[in-house]
Design a protein around this motif. Sequence first.
Motif, PDB file in Angstrom:
ATOM      1  N   SER A  76       0.822  -1.197   0.000  1.00  0.00           N
ATOM      2  CA  SER A  76       0.000   0.000   0.000  1.00  0.00           C
ATOM      3  C   SER A  76       0.858   1.249   0.000  1.00  0.00           C
ATOM      4  O   SER A  76       1.896   1.298   0.640  1.00  0.00           O
ATOM      5  CB  SER A  76      -0.892  -0.002   1.238  1.00  0.00           C
ATOM      6  OG  SER A  76      -1.580   1.211   1.349  1.00  0.00           O
ATOM      7  N   GLY A  92       0.906  -1.738   5.642  1.00  0.00           N
ATOM      8  CA  GLY A  92      -0.216  -1.627   4.725  1.00  0.00           C
ATOM      9  C   GLY A  92      -0.026  -2.403   3.431  1.00  0.00           C
ATOM     10  O   GLY A  92       0.990  -2.285   2.767  1.00  0.00           O
ATOM     11  N   THR A  94      -2.675  -4.063   0.012  1.00  0.00           N
ATOM     12  CA  THR A  94      -4.016  -4.095  -0.562  1.00  0.00           C
ATOM     13  C   THR A  94      -4.291  -5.523  -1.015  1.00  0.00           C
ATOM     14  O   THR A  94      -3.396  -6.214  -1.493  1.00  0.00           O
ATOM     15  CB  THR A  94      -4.169  -3.137  -1.764  1.00  0.00           C
ATOM     16  OG1 THR A  94      -3.213  -3.485  -2.770  1.00  0.00           O
ATOM     17  CG2 THR A  94      -3.994  -1.690  -1.353  1.00  0.00           C
ATOM     18  N   GLY A  97      -7.717  -4.643  -3.926  1.00  0.00           N
ATOM     19  CA  GLY A  97      -8.048  -3.229  -3.783  1.00  0.00           C
ATOM     20  C   GLY A  97      -8.533  -2.811  -2.410  1.00  0.00           C
ATOM     21  O   GLY A  97      -8.730  -1.630  -2.156  1.00  0.00           O
ATOM     22  N   LYS A  98      -8.721  -3.749  -1.513  1.00  0.00           N
ATOM     23  CA  LYS A  98      -9.190  -3.444  -0.155  1.00  0.00           C
ATOM     24  C   LYS A  98      -7.990  -3.328   0.779  1.00  0.00           C
ATOM     25  O   LYS A  98      -7.020  -4.075   0.650  1.00  0.00           O
ATOM     26  CB  LYS A  98     -10.128  -4.546   0.372  1.00  0.00           C
ATOM     27  CG  LYS A  98     -11.361  -4.757  -0.495  1.00  0.00           C
ATOM     28  CD  LYS A  98     -12.235  -3.537  -0.491  1.00  0.00           C
ATOM     29  CE  LYS A  98     -13.472  -3.766  -1.347  1.00  0.00           C
ATOM     30  NZ  LYS A  98     -14.184  -2.545  -1.605  1.00  0.00           N
ATOM     31  N   PRO A  99      -8.043  -2.415   1.760  1.00  0.00           N
ATOM     32  CA  PRO A  99      -6.926  -2.278   2.697  1.00  0.00           C
ATOM     33  C   PRO A  99      -6.763  -3.529   3.570  1.00  0.00           C
ATOM     34  O   PRO A  99      -7.739  -4.068   4.094  1.00  0.00           O
ATOM     35  CB  PRO A  99      -7.308  -1.080   3.565  1.00  0.00           C
ATOM     36  CG  PRO A  99      -8.462  -0.420   2.890  1.00  0.00           C
ATOM     37  CD  PRO A  99      -9.100  -1.434   2.003  1.00  0.00           C
ATOM     38  N   TYR A 101      -4.020  -4.799   6.641  1.00  0.00           N
ATOM     39  CA  TYR A 101      -2.892  -4.440   7.496  1.00  0.00           C
ATOM     40  C   TYR A 101      -2.344  -5.703   8.135  1.00  0.00           C
ATOM     41  O   TYR A 101      -3.100  -6.517   8.681  1.00  0.00           O
ATOM     42  CB  TYR A 101      -3.318  -3.411   8.547  1.00  0.00           C
ATOM     43  CG  TYR A 101      -3.656  -2.102   7.890  1.00  0.00           C
ATOM     44  CD1 TYR A 101      -2.660  -1.180   7.591  1.00  0.00           C
ATOM     45  CD2 TYR A 101      -4.959  -1.814   7.495  1.00  0.00           C
ATOM     46  CE1 TYR A 101      -2.952   0.008   6.948  1.00  0.00           C
ATOM     47  CE2 TYR A 101      -5.265  -0.627   6.847  1.00  0.00           C
ATOM     48  CZ  TYR A 101      -4.258   0.281   6.580  1.00  0.00           C
ATOM     49  OH  TYR A 101      -4.547   1.451   5.928  1.00  0.00           O
ATOM     50  N   GLY A 135     -12.456   2.169   5.778  1.00  0.00           N
ATOM     51  CA  GLY A 135     -12.343   1.120   4.779  1.00  0.00           C
ATOM     52  C   GLY A 135     -13.336   0.000   4.927  1.00  0.00           C
ATOM     53  O   GLY A 135     -13.272  -0.973   4.211  1.00  0.00           O
TER      54      GLY A 135
END
Length: 169
Positions: A76, A92, A94, A97-99, A101, A135
């Motif tokens: 990220s 971070g 992805t 496309g979604k975060p 962690y 998010g």
Amino acid sequence: MATRRESGSKRGIANWVSLALFGLAAALFVVVAVVYVRDRGKKDEVPPTPASVPGHAQTINVVNALKAQGIKADFSRGGGARIEALTPPGQGLTADGKPLYVFIYEDPATREEETADLAPTDLVLVDVTGTPVAGGAPHAVGGSNVYAVLLGGDADLAAKVDRAIQGLP
């Protein structure tokens, strides 16, 4: 004043030193040329990913595990985040496309001890300035020495992330 013989011998020594240095420079040039030609074809090779040592996964191992599940995973640009209840900072990524962690612990026992009693309400991610990270609803999973929190995404993505993280050695 130096005699002709003394100045001639000094010039002779200087000539020999110059000749020796020229020979050394020529030899080094040949060595550099050989190394260049030999390694020229290897410049496009990507170094192999370090092997995942059981209980000591790294972020790149997590990315590769996600990709093995068919998830488009990448690092990220937004940086990391923290969860107050967790010691390590989140790195971070992805996932489609979604975060996502990723919290990397020293060993699986420490990860299990620190994350065993976490409730969904404890999963409040904040960035380096202390601002909550948006998010979507958090989904957490642990495996090996890794704890991951996915923000948003559907049940299929969450299941793939679960398989990837729980499959880490």
